[in-house]
Design an enzyme around this catalytic site. Structure first.
Site, PDB file in Angstrom:
ATOM      1  N   ARG A   1     -14.033  90.925 -22.424  1.00  0.00           N
ATOM      2  CA  ARG A   1     -12.969  90.500 -21.509  1.00  0.00           C
ATOM      3  C   ARG A   1     -13.491  90.390 -20.084  1.00  0.00           C
ATOM      4  O   ARG A   1     -12.945  89.656 -19.284  1.00  0.00           O
ATOM      5  CB  ARG A   1     -11.810  91.489 -21.560  1.00  0.00           C
ATOM      6  CG  ARG A   1     -11.052  91.474 -22.865  1.00  0.00           C
ATOM      7  CD  ARG A   1     -10.009  92.566 -22.875  1.00  0.00           C
ATOM      8  NE  ARG A   1     -10.667  93.851 -22.629  1.00  0.00           N
ATOM      9  CZ  ARG A   1     -10.634  94.884 -23.449  1.00  0.00           C
ATOM     10  NH1 ARG A   1      -9.943  94.821 -24.556  1.00  0.00           N
ATOM     11  NH2 ARG A   1     -11.264  95.993 -23.170  1.00  0.00           N
TER      12      ARG A   1
ATOM     13  N   HIS B   1      -8.177  90.020 -30.453  1.00  0.00           N
ATOM     14  CA  HIS B   1      -9.052  90.211 -31.614  1.00  0.00           C
ATOM     15  C   HIS B   1      -9.034  88.975 -32.516  1.00  0.00           C
ATOM     16  O   HIS B   1     -10.076  88.531 -32.999  1.00  0.00           O
ATOM     17  CB  HIS B   1      -8.610  91.427 -32.442  1.00  0.00           C
ATOM     18  CG  HIS B   1      -8.725  92.726 -31.727  1.00  0.00           C
ATOM     19  ND1 HIS B   1      -7.677  93.608 -31.631  1.00  0.00           N
ATOM     20  CD2 HIS B   1      -9.764  93.298 -31.076  1.00  0.00           C
ATOM     21  CE1 HIS B   1      -8.061  94.672 -30.953  1.00  0.00           C
ATOM     22  NE2 HIS B   1      -9.327  94.516 -30.602  1.00  0.00           N
TER      23      HIS B   1
ATOM     24  N   LYS C   1     -12.486 109.207 -31.512  1.00  0.00           N
ATOM     25  CA  LYS C   1     -11.183 108.701 -31.095  1.00  0.00           C
ATOM     26  C   LYS C   1     -10.093 109.256 -31.991  1.00  0.00           C
ATOM     27  O   LYS C   1     -10.322 109.558 -33.153  1.00  0.00           O
ATOM     28  CB  LYS C   1     -11.152 107.169 -31.174  1.00  0.00           C
ATOM     29  CG  LYS C   1     -12.061 106.476 -30.190  1.00  0.00           C
ATOM     30  CD  LYS C   1     -11.905 104.962 -30.296  1.00  0.00           C
ATOM     31  CE  LYS C   1     -12.780 104.244 -29.291  1.00  0.00           C
ATOM     32  NZ  LYS C   1     -12.608 102.780 -29.372  1.00  0.00           N
TER      33      LYS C   1
ATOM     34  N   SER D   1      -6.146  96.933 -26.699  1.00  0.00           N
ATOM     35  CA  SER D   1      -5.369  97.816 -27.575  1.00  0.00           C
ATOM     36  C   SER D   1      -4.865  99.044 -26.830  1.00  0.00           C
ATOM     37  O   SER D   1      -3.725  99.472 -27.030  1.00  0.00           O
ATOM     38  CB  SER D   1      -6.210  98.248 -28.783  1.00  0.00           C
ATOM     39  OG  SER D   1      -6.492  97.156 -29.603  1.00  0.00           O
TER      40      SER D   1
END
Length: 161
Positions: free
Chosen positions: A90, A17, A41, A127
């Site tokens: 990514r 990040h 979430k 994460s």
């Protein structure tokens, strides 16, 4: 002056990040890390902790700030006069996940999304993986900025996992 919003849950903030925020800042005059409250979430870290950790992580970056966000991202972008949303990628699965959201955001408000490819050395850091490693007693210190290890350990000790 272009303001970019870099949204995420940041649960927890990682060096990936920070890398994206650093590179976004080289392109835009102001970058706001928008720490999201996402009703779909259940984060390990509470919103206040995530904001504090992200703020600490980007403190050395001039022109980068951290704000808690609840509600539609495009509404927040309009409120802060952001010209662009920044997303880190990514790999291809990130793009497949982010592309429909980028198209929806553009459809709703005309705001564009800029994708920044993550540093190859950090492409395995997510994460969710950091949380999983920590839950199983693994060391996460090399993947996260200062303060995160203690916050994650404390959250796990209180049974938030």
């Amino acid at each position: 002056m272009t303001t970019a919003v870099f949204p995420g849950t940041f649960d927890p903030v990682t060096w990936g990040h920070v890398d994206i925020a650093t590179r976004a800042r080289s392109m835009f005059s102001r970058v706001i890390l928008a720490v999201a409250h996402n009703s779909t979430k259940t984060p390990l870290l509470d919103l206040e902790t995530r904001v504090a950790l992200a703020t600490r992580a980007v403190a050395p970056l001039d022109g980068v700030e951290v704000v808690a966000v609840d509600g539609l991202l495009v509404d927040f972008c309009r409120d802060v006069s952001a010209g662009v949303i920044v997303k880190g990628l990514r790999g291809g699965s990130d793009y497949d996940y982010e592309r429909p959201m980028a198209l929806m955001n553009r459809s709703l408000t005309g705001i564009e999304t800029v994708f920044i490819t993550g540093d190859n050395a950090l492409s395995h850091v997510a994460s969710s993986l950091v949380r999983d490693v920590a839950r199983h007693g693994g060391a996460i210190g090399r993947y996260v900025p200062e303060g995160v290890v203690d916050a994650v350990s404390a959250a796990l000790a209180t049974g938030r996992a």
